[in-house]
Design a protein around this motif. Structure first.
Motif, PDB file in Angstrom:
ATOM      1  N   PRO A 104       0.764  -1.321   0.018  1.00  0.00           N
ATOM      2  CA  PRO A 104      -0.118  -0.154   0.248  1.00  0.00           C
ATOM      3  C   PRO A 104       0.956   1.311   0.142  1.00  0.00           C
ATOM      4  O   PRO A 104       0.474   2.420  -0.615  1.00  0.00           O
ATOM      5  CB  PRO A 104      -0.784  -0.169   1.342  1.00  0.00           C
ATOM      6  N   GLY A 105       2.139   1.169   0.610  1.00  0.00           N
ATOM      7  CA  GLY A 105       2.826   2.417   0.577  1.00  0.00           C
ATOM      8  C   GLY A 105       3.604   2.658  -0.720  1.00  0.00           C
ATOM      9  O   GLY A 105       3.126   3.635  -1.346  1.00  0.00           O
ATOM     10  N   GLY A 106       4.059   1.525  -1.298  1.00  0.00           N
ATOM     11  CA  GLY A 106       4.823   1.585  -2.766  1.00  0.00           C
ATOM     12  C   GLY A 106       3.748   1.821  -3.840  1.00  0.00           C
ATOM     13  O   GLY A 106       3.874   2.736  -4.631  1.00  0.00           O
ATOM     14  N   ILE A 140       8.904  -1.661  -8.458  1.00  0.00           N
ATOM     15  CA  ILE A 140       9.352  -3.138  -8.452  1.00  0.00           C
ATOM     16  C   ILE A 140       9.058  -3.883  -7.381  1.00  0.00           C
ATOM     17  O   ILE A 140       8.878  -3.415  -6.123  1.00  0.00           O
ATOM     18  CB  ILE A 140      11.091  -3.064  -8.098  1.00  0.00           C
ATOM     19  N   ASP A 141       8.248  -4.950  -7.439  1.00  0.00           N
ATOM     20  CA  ASP A 141       7.733  -5.765  -6.358  1.00  0.00           C
ATOM     21  C   ASP A 141       8.228  -7.324  -6.575  1.00  0.00           C
ATOM     22  O   ASP A 141       7.898  -7.755  -7.764  1.00  0.00           O
ATOM     23  CB  ASP A 141       6.333  -5.627  -6.266  1.00  0.00           C
ATOM     24  N   GLU A 142       8.646  -7.911  -5.554  1.00  0.00           N
ATOM     25  CA  GLU A 142       8.891  -9.424  -5.557  1.00  0.00           C
ATOM     26  C   GLU A 142       7.836 -10.336  -5.347  1.00  0.00           C
ATOM     27  O   GLU A 142       8.254 -11.471  -5.388  1.00  0.00           O
ATOM     28  CB  GLU A 142      10.166  -9.499  -4.924  1.00  0.00           C
ATOM     29  N   GLY A 200       1.405  -6.292  -1.704  1.00  0.00           N
ATOM     30  CA  GLY A 200       2.250  -6.630  -0.299  1.00  0.00           C
ATOM     31  C   GLY A 200       1.622  -7.298   0.780  1.00  0.00           C
ATOM     32  O   GLY A 200       0.864  -8.177   0.292  1.00  0.00           O
ATOM     33  N   THR A 201       2.165  -7.257   2.009  1.00  0.00           N
ATOM     34  CA  THR A 201       1.462  -7.778   3.122  1.00  0.00           C
ATOM     35  C   THR A 201       0.074  -7.688   3.167  1.00  0.00           C
ATOM     36  O   THR A 201      -0.681  -8.740   3.241  1.00  0.00           O
ATOM     37  CB  THR A 201       2.229  -7.260   4.216  1.00  0.00           C
ATOM     38  N   CYS A 202      -0.142  -6.282   3.054  1.00  0.00           N
ATOM     39  CA  CYS A 202      -1.716  -6.052   3.176  1.00  0.00           C
ATOM     40  C   CYS A 202      -2.532  -6.829   2.272  1.00  0.00           C
ATOM     41  O   CYS A 202      -3.579  -7.676   2.857  1.00  0.00           O
ATOM     42  CB  CYS A 202      -1.884  -4.470   2.852  1.00  0.00           C
ATOM     43  N   SER A 211      -7.340 -11.255   5.815  1.00  0.00           N
ATOM     44  CA  SER A 211      -7.826 -11.491   7.242  1.00  0.00           C
ATOM     45  C   SER A 211      -9.267 -11.006   7.358  1.00  0.00           C
ATOM     46  O   SER A 211     -10.073 -11.806   8.067  1.00  0.00           O
ATOM     47  CB  SER A 211      -7.195 -10.914   8.350  1.00  0.00           C
ATOM     48  N   LYS A 212      -9.509 -10.036   6.455  1.00  0.00           N
ATOM     49  CA  LYS A 212     -10.902  -9.383   6.609  1.00  0.00           C
ATOM     50  C   LYS A 212     -11.826 -10.494   5.927  1.00  0.00           C
ATOM     51  O   LYS A 212     -12.959 -10.536   6.319  1.00  0.00           O
ATOM     52  CB  LYS A 212     -11.063  -8.420   6.067  1.00  0.00           C
ATOM     53  N   ALA A 213     -11.273 -11.065   4.940  1.00  0.00           N
ATOM     54  CA  ALA A 213     -12.378 -12.160   4.221  1.00  0.00           C
ATOM     55  C   ALA A 213     -12.402 -13.282   5.182  1.00  0.00           C
ATOM     56  O   ALA A 213     -13.679 -13.764   5.222  1.00  0.00           O
ATOM     57  CB  ALA A 213     -11.541 -12.833   2.714  1.00  0.00           C
ATOM     58  N   ARG A 250      13.339  -8.638  -7.301  1.00  0.00           N
ATOM     59  CA  ARG A 250      13.725  -7.970  -6.043  1.00  0.00           C
ATOM     60  C   ARG A 250      14.727  -6.862  -6.566  1.00  0.00           C
ATOM     61  O   ARG A 250      15.477  -7.251  -7.389  1.00  0.00           O
ATOM     62  CB  ARG A 250      14.582  -8.926  -5.271  1.00  0.00           C
ATOM     63  N   GLY A 251      14.117  -5.666  -5.849  1.00  0.00           N
ATOM     64  CA  GLY A 251      15.054  -4.542  -6.317  1.00  0.00           C
ATOM     65  C   GLY A 251      16.097  -4.132  -5.138  1.00  0.00           C
ATOM     66  O   GLY A 251      15.775  -4.644  -4.046  1.00  0.00           O
ATOM     67  N   SER A 252      17.215  -3.900  -5.848  1.00  0.00           N
ATOM     68  CA  SER A 252      18.425  -3.429  -4.845  1.00  0.00           C
ATOM     69  C   SER A 252      19.225  -2.274  -5.295  1.00  0.00           C
ATOM     70  O   SER A 252      19.205  -2.171  -6.406  1.00  0.00           O
ATOM     71  CB  SER A 252      19.237  -4.595  -4.495  1.00  0.00           C
ATOM     72  N   THR A 287       9.397  -1.259   1.410  1.00  0.00           N
ATOM     73  CA  THR A 287       9.723  -2.676   1.581  1.00  0.00           C
ATOM     74  C   THR A 287       8.832  -3.295   2.736  1.00  0.00           C
ATOM     75  O   THR A 287       9.119  -4.469   3.048  1.00  0.00           O
ATOM     76  CB  THR A 287      11.405  -2.946   1.360  1.00  0.00           C
ATOM     77  N   GLY A 288       8.219  -2.640   3.475  1.00  0.00           N
ATOM     78  CA  GLY A 288       7.323  -3.165   4.502  1.00  0.00           C
ATOM     79  C   GLY A 288       7.860  -3.915   5.613  1.00  0.00           C
ATOM     80  O   GLY A 288       8.905  -3.432   6.022  1.00  0.00           O
ATOM     81  N   SER A 289       7.521  -4.951   5.924  1.00  0.00           N
ATOM     82  CA  SER A 289       7.683  -5.679   7.428  1.00  0.00           C
ATOM     83  C   SER A 289       7.562  -6.916   7.174  1.00  0.00           C
ATOM     84  O   SER A 289       6.695  -7.451   6.596  1.00  0.00           O
ATOM     85  CB  SER A 289       6.899  -5.009   8.324  1.00  0.00           C
ATOM     86  N   GLY A 324       5.813   3.882   4.917  1.00  0.00           N
ATOM     87  CA  GLY A 324       5.041   2.382   5.366  1.00  0.00           C
ATOM     88  C   GLY A 324       5.676   1.742   6.668  1.00  0.00           C
ATOM     89  O   GLY A 324       6.404   2.459   7.438  1.00  0.00           O
ATOM     90  N   ASP A 325       5.730   0.578   6.602  1.00  0.00           N
ATOM     91  CA  ASP A 325       6.005  -0.269   7.628  1.00  0.00           C
ATOM     92  C   ASP A 325       7.625  -0.289   7.804  1.00  0.00           C
ATOM     93  O   ASP A 325       7.959  -0.593   8.911  1.00  0.00           O
ATOM     94  CB  ASP A 325       5.658  -1.769   7.505  1.00  0.00           C
ATOM     95  N   VAL A 326       8.225  -0.010   6.956  1.00  0.00           N
ATOM     96  CA  VAL A 326       9.836   0.131   6.756  1.00  0.00           C
ATOM     97  C   VAL A 326      10.302   1.288   7.588  1.00  0.00           C
ATOM     98  O   VAL A 326      11.667   1.331   8.046  1.00  0.00           O
ATOM     99  CB  VAL A 326      10.437  -0.060   5.554  1.00  0.00           C
ATOM    100  N   LEU A 378       0.351   0.616   9.762  1.00  0.00           N
ATOM    101  CA  LEU A 378      -0.978   0.391   9.250  1.00  0.00           C
ATOM    102  C   LEU A 378      -0.945   0.690   7.681  1.00  0.00           C
ATOM    103  O   LEU A 378      -0.089   1.525   7.248  1.00  0.00           O
ATOM    104  CB  LEU A 378      -1.758   1.443   9.997  1.00  0.00           C
ATOM    105  N   ALA A 379      -1.677   0.024   7.066  1.00  0.00           N
ATOM    106  CA  ALA A 379      -1.848   0.294   5.479  1.00  0.00           C
ATOM    107  C   ALA A 379      -2.153   1.682   4.997  1.00  0.00           C
ATOM    108  O   ALA A 379      -1.580   2.104   4.297  1.00  0.00           O
ATOM    109  CB  ALA A 379      -2.977  -0.676   4.764  1.00  0.00           C
ATOM    110  N   HIS A 380      -3.179   2.315   5.883  1.00  0.00           N
ATOM    111  CA  HIS A 380      -3.727   3.447   5.288  1.00  0.00           C
ATOM    112  C   HIS A 380      -2.534   4.642   5.859  1.00  0.00           C
ATOM    113  O   HIS A 380      -2.389   5.719   5.198  1.00  0.00           O
ATOM    114  CB  HIS A 380      -4.816   3.960   6.010  1.00  0.00           C
TER     115      HIS A 380
END
Ligand code: FAD
Ligand code: NAI
Length: 475
Positions: free
Chosen positions: A14-16, A33-35, A47-49, A57-59, A121-123, A153-155, A321-323, A329-331
């Motif tokens: 959600p951040g990226g 870039i997303d892996e 992402g994680t979200c 999780s909501k589903a 994967r981006g580096s 890159t999240g958590s 974001g989470d990083v 949180l996603a929002h």
């Protein structure tokens, strides 16, 4: 040959992905870039979200809530169902389909907004004249150059020391979302957001769930009165939550997991379960980013160090974001992504940390924005409180769900709303009114004087605002 972009975003959560879309809207040439891979090895942005967090999780929460309604509450409405059965495989398949819709939706949005997507994967490789060289490794092997870079890159889930996730017996959020059959006994370490949401899913489906929490207080981040009310409801449902425990040895065997722990009284205890979810928080993820190559600064927790504007120590490199610091949180990640894109375009990106809402999607739902009563006391702020119970709300009675309350906290002198805390039906939706009110610096009286539809749960919000001035009408 490297591909040149104004902005390269690493991470499509959600951040990226939101940062990439906003940057493209503002006229930048953007790559993301997303892996993340789906089960066929294809791209699964979000992402994680999208893949193992908010959406799946909501589903499952929805499916399990339907099951609980059918088995426990339909009869109150005069509906008889016969034997209700749960097909866990079908529930999980439905959840996977919901996830895929969201993955595909993001790929569509990238196309629509002309964001170039790279699956891999981006580096960082090195700083170059006017930007940064980045490598993409995976399905797409590319070299990109970005004038500016956004790291999103999240958590990852935090494991207990010496107890790695095997996703069969010891589960992170990932495994917890794809248990194949209802376990007889489920253990959960940590009564935070994931513990409560996942514990609720499997309890509703018939598991005997025990949650072991290290802290002596339940949901310490929430308003105490709200947390107490929620705990009462969970106790009544049979979700066993033990506070103040100290987790000891964890033995993983063929048949399940044995957890040795000391309870709040200091007594040695053992818990034997079929599966164990470990939900003790998350750690920022910079694995494989090669941050060292460019000297990107991380703090002692592994989070990327940023200032209030999400700028890192490197010119032209941002992180969201989470990083980075702040709530995971996603929002919050999305807000930061939008703000960074706007700042890159010379605009005034805006994220108000004081009005970020929190929601826990259990039943009852728990939601809040702003400060709690205990925080106001600690800050020495003089405040007035007003509460209104759903028990006295006509719509809640008609729904058959009268658990909980809305609580307002307002400045004693100015009446400005300082916090709104809800435990009860649809708290996740009701909180939006409070966020708007706080963003506009409304007073409790402003909400009390606004016409709310009847019968609606939102009347409880109006009544709680009236209660600040001790003039509720229906209680
Ligand atoms: P992420 O969503 O983690 O995305 C990061 C992405 O970057 C991933 O796709 C990852 O594969 C990719 N990546 C990482 N490194 C690289 C690299 N080097 N190259 C390429 N790609 C890379 N929040 C809410 O607000 N509401 C909820 O209801 C909610 N429910 C949740 C339920 C669970 C079970 C969990 C675990 C979390 C939940 N969250 C919820 C939290 C939310 O998921 C996160 O706050 C959010 O996903 C953070 O977004 P992000 O973009 O920072 O990172
Ligand atoms: P959390 O931080 O919400 O809760 C972790 C809990 O584990 C805390 O209560 C903590 O005291 C406890 N704990 C830590 N170490 C322990 C130990 N050794 N023994 C026993 N208890 C221990 O973390 P959680 O639930 O893992 O979720 C991670 C994050 O994901 C959340 O903080 C939130 O940001 C996000 N999330 C958000 C959701 C939402 O918005 N609805 C849903 C799920 C996750």
């Amino acid at each position: 040959m490297s591909k040149q972009f104004d902005v390269v975003v690493i991470g499509g959560g959600p951040g990226g992905y939101i940062a990439a879309i906003r940057a493209a809207q503002l006229g930048f040439q953007v790559a993301c870039i997303d892996e993340w891979k789906n089960e066929k090895g294809g791209p699964a942005p979000g992402g994680t979200c999208t893949n193992v967090g908010c959406i799946p999780s909501k589903a499952l929460l929805q499916s399990s809530e339907h099951f609980e309604h059918a088995t426990h509450h339909f009869a109150d409405h005069g509906i008889s169902t016969g034997t209700v059965k749960m097909d866990v495989a079908k529930m999980v398949a439905r959840k996977d389909a919901v996830v895929k819709q969201n993955n595909d939706g993001i790929l569509y949005l990238f196309k629509k907004n002309k964001v170039s997507f790279f699956h891999g994967r981006g580096s960082f490789v090195k700083a170059v004249d006017g930007g940064y060289e980045l490598k993409v490794a995976g399905a797409a092997e590319e070299t990109l150059v970005g004038k500016q870079v956004i790291v999103a890159t999240g958590s990852n889930a935090r494991a207990l020391p010496g107890v790695p996730f095997d996703e069969v017996n010891v589960l992170s959020n990932d495994g917890a979302l794809r248990i194949g059959a209802v376990p007889k006994k489920l253990g959960v370490i940590g009564s935070g957001v994931i513990g409560l949401e996942m514990g609720s899913v499997w309890r509703r489906l018939g598991a005997d769930v025990t949650v072991l929490e290290g802290l002596p207080t339940f949901l310490g981040a929430a308003d105490e009165q709200i947390a107490k009310e929620a705990k009462k409801a969970f106790d009544k449902q049979g979700l066993k939550i033990e506070l103040g425990v100290k987790v000891g040895d964890i033995k993983v065997g063929k048949k399940g997991v044995n957890v040795a722990y000391t309870n709040a009284k200091g007594e040695a205890q053992e818990l034997a379960v079929d599966k164990l979810i470990v939900s003790i928080g998350r750690v920022p993820n910079t694995i494989g980013l090669n941050a060292e190559a460019v000297g990107l600064q991380l703090d002692e927790r592994g989070a990327i160090v940023v200032d209030g504007d999400c700028k890192t120590n490197l010119p032209g490199v941002w992180a969201v974001g989470d990083v980075v610091r702040g709530p995971m949180l996603a929002h919050k990640a999305e807000e930061e992504g939008v703000a960074v894109a706007e700042r890159m375009a010379g605009q005034h990106g805006h994220v108000n940390f004081a009005t970020i809402p929190w929601v826990i999607y259990t039943s009852p739902e728990i939601a809040w924005v702003g400060r709690t009563e205990q925080q106001l006391k600690a800050d020495g702020v003089k405040y007035k409180a007003g509460t209104f119970p759903f028990l006295a709300n006509g719509r809640a009675r008609a729904l058959g769900d009268t658990t909980g309350m809305v609580k307002f906290l307002a400045d004693a002198t100015t009446d400005e709303i300082l916090g709104v805390h809800i435990v009860g039906p649809m708290a996740s939706e009701l909180i939006a009114e409070a966020v708007v009110a706080m963003e506009f610096k409304a007073s409790a009286e402003d909400i009390a004087r606004i016409c709310h539809a009847h019968p609606s749960l939102s009347e409880a919000t109006k009544e709680a605002a009236l209660a600040v001035d001790k003039r509720t009408l229906n209680f």
